[in-house]
Design a protein around this motif. Structure first.
Motif, PDB file in Angstrom:
ATOM      1  N   GLY A 229       0.964  -1.424  -0.351  1.00  0.00           N
ATOM      2  CA  GLY A 229      -0.001   0.023  -0.086  1.00  0.00           C
ATOM      3  C   GLY A 229       0.940   1.200  -0.245  1.00  0.00           C
ATOM      4  N   ARG A 230       0.440   2.348  -0.280  1.00  0.00           N
ATOM      5  CA  ARG A 230       0.979   3.545  -0.210  1.00  0.00           C
ATOM      6  C   ARG A 230       1.525   4.267   1.014  1.00  0.00           C
ATOM      7  NH1 ARG A 230      -0.234   8.715   1.857  1.00  0.00           N
ATOM      8  NH2 ARG A 230      -2.304   8.245   1.705  1.00  0.00           N
ATOM      9  N   LYS A 231       1.250   4.418   1.902  1.00  0.00           N
ATOM     10  CA  LYS A 231       1.328   4.285   3.123  1.00  0.00           C
ATOM     11  C   LYS A 231       2.639   3.596   3.880  1.00  0.00           C
ATOM     12  CE  LYS A 231      -2.778   5.926   4.591  1.00  0.00           C
ATOM     13  NZ  LYS A 231      -4.042   5.710   5.690  1.00  0.00           N
ATOM     14  N   THR A 232       2.456   2.012   3.409  1.00  0.00           N
ATOM     15  CA  THR A 232       3.290   1.374   3.380  1.00  0.00           C
ATOM     16  C   THR A 232       5.152   1.694   2.966  1.00  0.00           C
ATOM     17  OG1 THR A 232       2.584  -0.832   4.034  1.00  0.00           O
ATOM     18  CG2 THR A 232       5.267  -0.815   3.696  1.00  0.00           C
ATOM     19  N   TYR A 233       4.834   2.227   2.145  1.00  0.00           N
ATOM     20  CA  TYR A 233       5.748   2.290   0.670  1.00  0.00           C
ATOM     21  C   TYR A 233       6.458   4.057   1.014  1.00  0.00           C
ATOM     22  CZ  TYR A 233       8.135   4.802  -2.505  1.00  0.00           C
ATOM     23  OH  TYR A 233       8.948   5.866  -3.627  1.00  0.00           O
TER      24      TYR A 233
ATOM     25  N   VAL B 299       0.178   0.229  -4.399  1.00  0.00           N
ATOM     26  CA  VAL B 299      -0.830   0.382  -4.789  1.00  0.00           C
ATOM     27  C   VAL B 299      -2.204   1.870  -4.211  1.00  0.00           C
ATOM     28  CG1 VAL B 299      -3.429  -0.636  -4.765  1.00  0.00           C
ATOM     29  CG2 VAL B 299      -1.782  -1.761  -3.913  1.00  0.00           C
ATOM     30  N   SER B 300      -2.634   2.718  -5.125  1.00  0.00           N
ATOM     31  CA  SER B 300      -2.797   3.867  -4.147  1.00  0.00           C
ATOM     32  C   SER B 300      -3.785   5.020  -5.457  1.00  0.00           C
ATOM     33  CB  SER B 300      -1.619   5.296  -4.567  1.00  0.00           C
ATOM     34  OG  SER B 300      -2.167   6.438  -4.243  1.00  0.00           O
ATOM     35  N   ARG B 301      -4.970   5.081  -4.703  1.00  0.00           N
ATOM     36  CA  ARG B 301      -6.147   5.637  -5.500  1.00  0.00           C
ATOM     37  C   ARG B 301      -5.252   7.077  -5.931  1.00  0.00           C
ATOM     38  NH1 ARG B 301      -8.836   3.347  -0.970  1.00  0.00           N
ATOM     39  NH2 ARG B 301      -9.862   1.413  -1.301  1.00  0.00           N
TER      40      ARG B 301
HETATM   41  N1  LIG Z   1       5.060  -5.238  10.691  1.00  0.00           N
HETATM   42  C1  LIG Z   1       4.750  -5.491   9.451  1.00  0.00           C
HETATM   43  O1  LIG Z   1       5.190  -6.931   8.861  1.00  0.00           O
HETATM   44  C2  LIG Z   1       4.378  -4.393   8.264  1.00  0.00           C
HETATM   45  C3  LIG Z   1       4.556  -4.625   6.909  1.00  0.00           C
HETATM   46  C4  LIG Z   1       4.229  -3.831   6.614  1.00  0.00           C
HETATM   47  C5  LIG Z   1       3.640  -2.251   6.684  1.00  0.00           C
HETATM   48  N2  LIG Z   1       3.636  -2.363   8.190  1.00  0.00           N
HETATM   49  C6  LIG Z   1       2.768  -1.842   9.180  1.00  0.00           C
HETATM   50  O2  LIG Z   1       1.423  -0.623   8.785  1.00  0.00           O
HETATM   51  C7  LIG Z   1       1.536   0.424   8.598  1.00  0.00           C
HETATM   52  C8  LIG Z   1       0.532   0.771   7.250  1.00  0.00           C
HETATM   53  O3  LIG Z   1      -0.204  -0.071   6.941  1.00  0.00           O
HETATM   54  P1  LIG Z   1      -2.039   0.983   6.633  1.00  0.00           P
HETATM   55  O4  LIG Z   1      -3.148  -0.248   6.436  1.00  0.00           O
HETATM   56  O5  LIG Z   1      -2.081   2.191   7.131  1.00  0.00           O
HETATM   57  O6  LIG Z   1      -1.414   1.226   4.771  1.00  0.00           O
HETATM   58  P2  LIG Z   1      -1.142   0.406   4.277  1.00  0.00           P
HETATM   59  O7  LIG Z   1      -2.059  -0.134   3.343  1.00  0.00           O
HETATM   60  O8  LIG Z   1      -0.016  -0.370   4.005  1.00  0.00           O
HETATM   61  O9  LIG Z   1      -1.408   1.707   2.576  1.00  0.00           O
HETATM   62  C9  LIG Z   1      -2.791   1.713   2.359  1.00  0.00           C
HETATM   63  C10 LIG Z   1      -3.383   2.600   0.916  1.00  0.00           C
HETATM   64  O10 LIG Z   1      -3.391   1.651   0.037  1.00  0.00           O
HETATM   65  C11 LIG Z   1      -3.711   2.385  -1.012  1.00  0.00           C
HETATM   66  N3  LIG Z   1      -5.509   1.617  -1.638  1.00  0.00           N
HETATM   67  C12 LIG Z   1      -5.155   0.760   0.129  1.00  0.00           C
HETATM   68  N4  LIG Z   1      -6.296  -0.070  -0.681  1.00  0.00           N
HETATM   69  C13 LIG Z   1      -6.723   0.700  -1.999  1.00  0.00           C
HETATM   70  C14 LIG Z   1      -7.462  -0.079  -3.467  1.00  0.00           C
HETATM   71  N5  LIG Z   1      -8.059  -0.773  -3.129  1.00  0.00           N
HETATM   72  N6  LIG Z   1      -6.836   0.388  -4.317  1.00  0.00           N
HETATM   73  C15 LIG Z   1      -6.830   1.574  -5.266  1.00  0.00           C
HETATM   74  N7  LIG Z   1      -5.469   2.132  -3.959  1.00  0.00           N
HETATM   75  C16 LIG Z   1      -5.307   1.249  -2.342  1.00  0.00           C
HETATM   76  C17 LIG Z   1      -4.264   3.570  -1.130  1.00  0.00           C
HETATM   77  O11 LIG Z   1      -3.799   4.697  -0.442  1.00  0.00           O
HETATM   78  P3  LIG Z   1      -4.159   6.304  -1.355  1.00  0.00           P
HETATM   79  O12 LIG Z   1      -4.102   7.028  -0.018  1.00  0.00           O
HETATM   80  O13 LIG Z   1      -2.047   6.961  -2.139  1.00  0.00           O
HETATM   81  O14 LIG Z   1      -4.671   5.839  -2.338  1.00  0.00           O
HETATM   82  C18 LIG Z   1      -4.239   3.332   0.780  1.00  0.00           C
HETATM   83  O15 LIG Z   1      -4.500   4.568   1.453  1.00  0.00           O
HETATM   84  C19 LIG Z   1       2.400   0.950   8.816  1.00  0.00           C
HETATM   85  O16 LIG Z   1       2.292   1.380  10.419  1.00  0.00           O
HETATM   86  C20 LIG Z   1       3.128   0.275   9.092  1.00  0.00           C
HETATM   87  O17 LIG Z   1       4.807   0.077   9.401  1.00  0.00           O
HETATM   88  C21 LIG Z   1       3.787  -3.526   9.616  1.00  0.00           C
END
Ligand SMILES: NC(=O)c1ccc[n+]([C@@H]2O[C@H](COP(=O)([O-])OP(=O)(O)OC[C@H]3O[C@@H](n4cnc5c(N)ncnc54)[C@H](OP(=O)(O)O)[C@@H]3O)[C@@H](O)[C@H]2O)c1
Length: 167
Positions: free
Chosen positions: A43-47, A62-64
């Motif tokens: 996801g964009r936030k992880t990136y 992945v991002s909208r």
């Molecule tokens: N412990 C681990 O193994 C691990 C691994 C990875 C991440 N993390 C943690 O997880 C957290 C981030 O996770 P998160 O859930 O907040 O965010 P995320 O899943 O990384 O990203 C969410 C973003 O992805 C995009 N997105 C999601 N679904 C979509 C869809 N169906 N179509 C288009 N775009 C879509 C959107 O971006 P846009 O807002 O740009 O549209 C959304 O805001 C962080 O704290 C990171 O450190 C932990």
């Protein structure tokens, strides 16, 4: 084969304030060994949390957002598109988070590579429940904390009890 890679605590916590919750170099090495040379979907936030494209892997984000461009990554508008593209590149695809993307992809996934970190920490992002009716733990290797790795943790591999139909 679609594989989720995740490091989670005992309450399925994976992140807070868009950061990881721990510093575990052994886990990062394990992650690198598994994913190098394969496409990774995030996801964009992880990136943004990682802050750069990970080398020697096709980084699919992945991002909208419209009109967003970053060096070294492929940006796609849906999870479906990400999986379709990744499968064209390689038979082995890794989904690397975060919580939002894990929730949308768990049902498409064949295998889970979990690092279970033996702690409970405050978090705002979680991995979905691993349902024992669906997932079978086939391997577990545990490591004790040391001067560089701040918690005990176990590498666990889960496979689906009932295989997904070919899509
Ligand atoms: N412990 C681990 O193994 C691990 C691994 C990875 C991440 N993390 C943690 O997880 C957290 C981030 O996770 P998160 O859930 O907040 O965010 P995320 O899943 O990384 O990203 C969410 C973003 O992805 C995009 N997105 C999601 N679904 C979509 C869809 N169906 N179509 C288009 N775009 C879509 C959107 O971006 P846009 O807002 O740009 O549209 C959304 O805001 C962080 O704290 C990171 O450190 C932990």
């Amino acid at each position: 084969m679609i594989t989720i890679v995740v490091a989670m605590g005992l309450d399925n916590e994976i992140g807070a304030d868009n950061q990881l919750l721990w510093h575990l170099p052994k886990d990062l090495k394990h992650f690198k060994e598994m994913t190098t040379d394969h496409p990774i979907i995030m996801g964009r936030k992880t990136y943004e949390s990682i802050g750069k494209a990970l080398p020697d892997r096709t980084n699919i984000v992945v991002s909208r957002k419209k009109d967003w461009f970053e060096e070294g990554i492929l940006i796609v508008g849906s999870v479906k598109e990400a999986v379709k593209f990744a499968k064209k590149i390689d038979e082995q695809v890794f989904i690397i988070g975060g919580g939002n993307i894990y929730e949308q992809t768990l049902d498409l996934t064949d295998k889970l590579e979990v690092t279970l970190v033996q702690t409970n920490l405050e978090a705002d992002t979680f991995f979905p429940k691993i349902d024992p009716k669906i997932w079978n733990k086939i391997e577990e290797v545990c490591h004790e904390k040391d001067e560089k790795n701040e918690f005990d943790f176990c590498f666990q591999t889960y496979e689906r009890k009932v295989k997904l139909a070919e899509k």
